[in-house]
Design a protein around this motif. Structure first.
Motif, PDB file in Angstrom:
ATOM      1  N   VAL A   8      -6.073   5.869   7.230  1.00 59.76           N
ATOM      2  CA  VAL A   8      -4.747   5.270   7.356  1.00 59.76           C
ATOM      3  C   VAL A   8      -4.567   4.209   6.280  1.00 59.76           C
ATOM      4  O   VAL A   8      -5.450   3.390   6.044  1.00 59.76           O
ATOM      5  N   ARG A   9      -3.430   4.254   5.625  1.00 61.15           N
ATOM      6  CA  ARG A   9      -3.091   3.241   4.631  1.00 61.15           C
ATOM      7  C   ARG A   9      -1.744   2.646   5.045  1.00 61.15           C
ATOM      8  O   ARG A   9      -0.701   3.081   4.589  1.00 61.15           O
ATOM      9  N   PRO A  10      -1.796   1.697   5.957  1.00 63.03           N
ATOM     10  CA  PRO A  10      -0.552   1.171   6.528  1.00 63.03           C
ATOM     11  C   PRO A  10       0.266   0.382   5.512  1.00 63.03           C
ATOM     12  O   PRO A  10      -0.288  -0.218   4.585  1.00 63.03           O
ATOM     13  N   PRO A  11       1.581   0.364   5.692  1.00 66.24           N
ATOM     14  CA  PRO A  11       2.443  -0.395   4.783  1.00 66.24           C
ATOM     15  C   PRO A  11       2.382  -1.887   5.100  1.00 66.24           C
ATOM     16  O   PRO A  11       3.357  -2.499   5.536  1.00 66.24           O
ATOM     17  N   LEU A  12       1.223  -2.467   4.885  1.00 62.04           N
ATOM     18  CA  LEU A  12       0.980  -3.874   5.166  1.00 62.04           C
ATOM     19  C   LEU A  12       0.133  -4.480   4.053  1.00 62.04           C
ATOM     20  O   LEU A  12      -0.691  -3.797   3.446  1.00 62.04           O
ATOM     21  N   LYS A  13       0.337  -5.740   3.803  1.00 61.14           N
ATOM     22  CA  LYS A  13      -0.490  -6.557   2.904  1.00 61.14           C
ATOM     23  C   LYS A  13      -0.733  -5.856   1.564  1.00 61.14           C
ATOM     24  O   LYS A  13       0.179  -5.302   0.986  1.00 61.14           O
ATOM     25  N   SER A  14      -1.966  -5.856   1.065  1.00 61.97           N
ATOM     26  CA  SER A  14      -2.241  -5.332  -0.274  1.00 61.97           C
ATOM     27  C   SER A  14      -2.094  -3.817  -0.377  1.00 61.97           C
ATOM     28  O   SER A  14      -2.030  -3.276  -1.484  1.00 61.97           O
ATOM     29  N   GLY A  19      -0.211   3.018  -5.205  1.00 58.13           N
ATOM     30  CA  GLY A  19       0.743   3.941  -5.806  1.00 58.13           C
ATOM     31  C   GLY A  19       1.630   4.691  -4.842  1.00 58.13           C
ATOM     32  O   GLY A  19       2.787   4.964  -5.138  1.00 58.13           O
ATOM     33  N   PHE A  20       1.112   5.044  -3.679  1.00 55.61           N
ATOM     34  CA  PHE A  20       1.945   5.796  -2.742  1.00 55.61           C
ATOM     35  C   PHE A  20       3.095   4.967  -2.214  1.00 55.61           C
ATOM     36  O   PHE A  20       4.046   5.513  -1.658  1.00 55.61           O
ATOM     37  N   TYR A  21       3.052   3.639  -2.381  1.00 56.64           N
ATOM     38  CA  TYR A  21       4.185   2.790  -2.002  1.00 56.64           C
ATOM     39  C   TYR A  21       4.984   2.317  -3.216  1.00 56.64           C
ATOM     40  O   TYR A  21       6.111   1.851  -3.064  1.00 56.64           O
ATOM     41  N   THR A  22       4.424   2.406  -4.409  1.00 57.65           N
ATOM     42  CA  THR A  22       5.110   1.853  -5.578  1.00 57.65           C
ATOM     43  C   THR A  22       5.588   2.894  -6.582  1.00 57.65           C
ATOM     44  O   THR A  22       6.537   2.626  -7.319  1.00 57.65           O
ATOM     45  N   ASP A  23       4.945   4.057  -6.659  1.00 60.58           N
ATOM     46  CA  ASP A  23       5.321   5.053  -7.660  1.00 60.58           C
ATOM     47  C   ASP A  23       6.688   5.645  -7.356  1.00 60.58           C
ATOM     48  O   ASP A  23       7.034   5.893  -6.203  1.00 60.58           O
ATOM     49  N   VAL A  24       7.442   5.877  -8.402  1.00 56.95           N
ATOM     50  CA  VAL A  24       8.754   6.485  -8.253  1.00 56.95           C
ATOM     51  C   VAL A  24       8.559   7.966  -7.934  1.00 56.95           C
ATOM     52  O   VAL A  24       7.672   8.611  -8.461  1.00 56.95           O
ATOM     53  N   GLY A  25       9.388   8.505  -7.093  1.00 57.17           N
ATOM     54  CA  GLY A  25       9.264   9.917  -6.724  1.00 57.17           C
ATOM     55  C   GLY A  25       8.469  10.066  -5.442  1.00 57.17           C
ATOM     56  O   GLY A  25       8.223   9.107  -4.724  1.00 57.17           O
ATOM     57  N   ASN A  26       8.060  11.277  -5.188  1.00 51.83           N
ATOM     58  CA  ASN A  26       7.357  11.584  -3.954  1.00 51.83           C
ATOM     59  C   ASN A  26       5.895  11.897  -4.232  1.00 51.83           C
ATOM     60  O   ASN A  26       5.565  12.999  -4.649  1.00 51.83           O
ATOM     61  N   PRO A  27       4.992  10.939  -3.997  1.00 52.01           N
ATOM     62  CA  PRO A  27       3.582  11.218  -4.239  1.00 52.01           C
ATOM     63  C   PRO A  27       3.012  12.231  -3.257  1.00 52.01           C
ATOM     64  O   PRO A  27       1.910  12.716  -3.423  1.00 52.01           O
ATOM     65  N   SER A  37       7.957   6.110   6.841  1.00 56.17           N
ATOM     66  CA  SER A  37       7.185   4.858   6.804  1.00 56.17           C
ATOM     67  C   SER A  37       6.837   4.460   5.373  1.00 56.17           C
ATOM     68  O   SER A  37       6.768   3.274   5.056  1.00 56.17           O
ATOM     69  N   VAL A  38       6.628   5.447   4.507  1.00 57.06           N
ATOM     70  CA  VAL A  38       6.327   5.166   3.102  1.00 57.06           C
ATOM     71  C   VAL A  38       7.608   4.792   2.379  1.00 57.06           C
ATOM     72  O   VAL A  38       7.663   3.787   1.669  1.00 57.06           O
ATOM     73  N   LYS A  39       8.632   5.595   2.568  1.00 57.11           N
ATOM     74  CA  LYS A  39       9.917   5.359   1.912  1.00 57.11           C
ATOM     75  C   LYS A  39      10.454   3.963   2.218  1.00 57.11           C
ATOM     76  O   LYS A  39      10.916   3.252   1.339  1.00 57.11           O
ATOM     77  N   GLU A  40      10.349   3.571   3.491  1.00 58.74           N
ATOM     78  CA  GLU A  40      10.910   2.300   3.941  1.00 58.74           C
ATOM     79  C   GLU A  40       9.877   1.178   3.988  1.00 58.74           C
ATOM     80  O   GLU A  40      10.213   0.041   4.329  1.00 58.74           O
ATOM     81  N   LYS A  41       8.618   1.507   3.676  1.00 54.74           N
ATOM     82  CA  LYS A  41       7.512   0.539   3.752  1.00 54.74           C
ATOM     83  C   LYS A  41       7.534  -0.143   5.123  1.00 54.74           C
ATOM     84  O   LYS A  41       7.504  -1.362   5.238  1.00 54.74           O
ATOM     85  N   SER A  42       7.578   0.688   6.160  1.00 53.42           N
ATOM     86  CA  SER A  42       7.795   0.209   7.520  1.00 53.42           C
ATOM     87  C   SER A  42       6.601   0.497   8.428  1.00 53.42           C
ATOM     88  O   SER A  42       6.272   1.663   8.679  1.00 53.42           O
ATOM     89  N   ASN A  69      -4.155  -4.583  -9.248  1.00 55.53           N
ATOM     90  CA  ASN A  69      -2.827  -4.553  -8.635  1.00 55.53           C
ATOM     91  C   ASN A  69      -2.611  -3.303  -7.787  1.00 55.53           C
ATOM     92  O   ASN A  69      -1.601  -3.187  -7.103  1.00 55.53           O
ATOM     93  N   LYS A  70      -3.533  -2.358  -7.859  1.00 50.16           N
ATOM     94  CA  LYS A  70      -3.437  -1.131  -7.059  1.00 50.16           C
ATOM     95  C   LYS A  70      -4.590  -1.050  -6.061  1.00 50.16           C
ATOM     96  O   LYS A  70      -4.840  -0.018  -5.464  1.00 50.16           O
ATOM     97  N   SER A  71      -5.303  -2.143  -5.887  1.00 50.46           N
ATOM     98  CA  SER A  71      -6.442  -2.197  -4.973  1.00 50.46           C
ATOM     99  C   SER A  71      -6.050  -2.950  -3.706  1.00 50.46           C
ATOM    100  O   SER A  71      -5.069  -3.674  -3.672  1.00 50.46           O
TER     101      SER A  71
END
Length: 90
Positions: A8-14, A19-27, A37-42, A69-71
């Motif tokens: 699990v890589r929750p949309p929290l903290k670092s 990349g799955f939260y910052t890269d443009v497009g659909n990783p 949850s990824v799209k909305e970082k929720s 910055n990606k760790s």
């Protein structure tokens, strides 16, 4: 049957720097549509998606890359698990 997600890589903290939260497009385009949850970082959306998929818990673990910055940090993993011990272990 109880399902546990072991990555699990929750949309929290670092994790939000990964990349799955910052890269443009659909990783996820080679797996499935991009989760809300990824799209909305929720985090609430992540919990909802886990429930819909029958996932009762998850293992959160850190990620170290050449780009800090990606760790993620161990401190963040520990804090996430402490804050959400009803669902996550490290």
């Amino acid at each position: 049957m109880k399902v546990i997600d072991f990555r699990v890589r929750p949309p929290l903290k670092s994790f939000l720097r990964c990349g799955f939260y910052t890269d443009v497009g659909n990783p996820f385009d080679w797996h499935s549509p991009e989760p809300a949850s990824v799209k909305e970082k929720s985090f609430p959306k992540l919990r909802e998606e886990m429930k819909q998929a029958g996932i009762v818990g998850g293992v959160v673990w850190g990620r170290t890359t050449h780009d800090p910055n990606k760790s993620t940090t161990n401190d963040d993993v520990a804090a996430i698990v402490k804050e959400h011990q009803d669902v996550f272990v490290a």
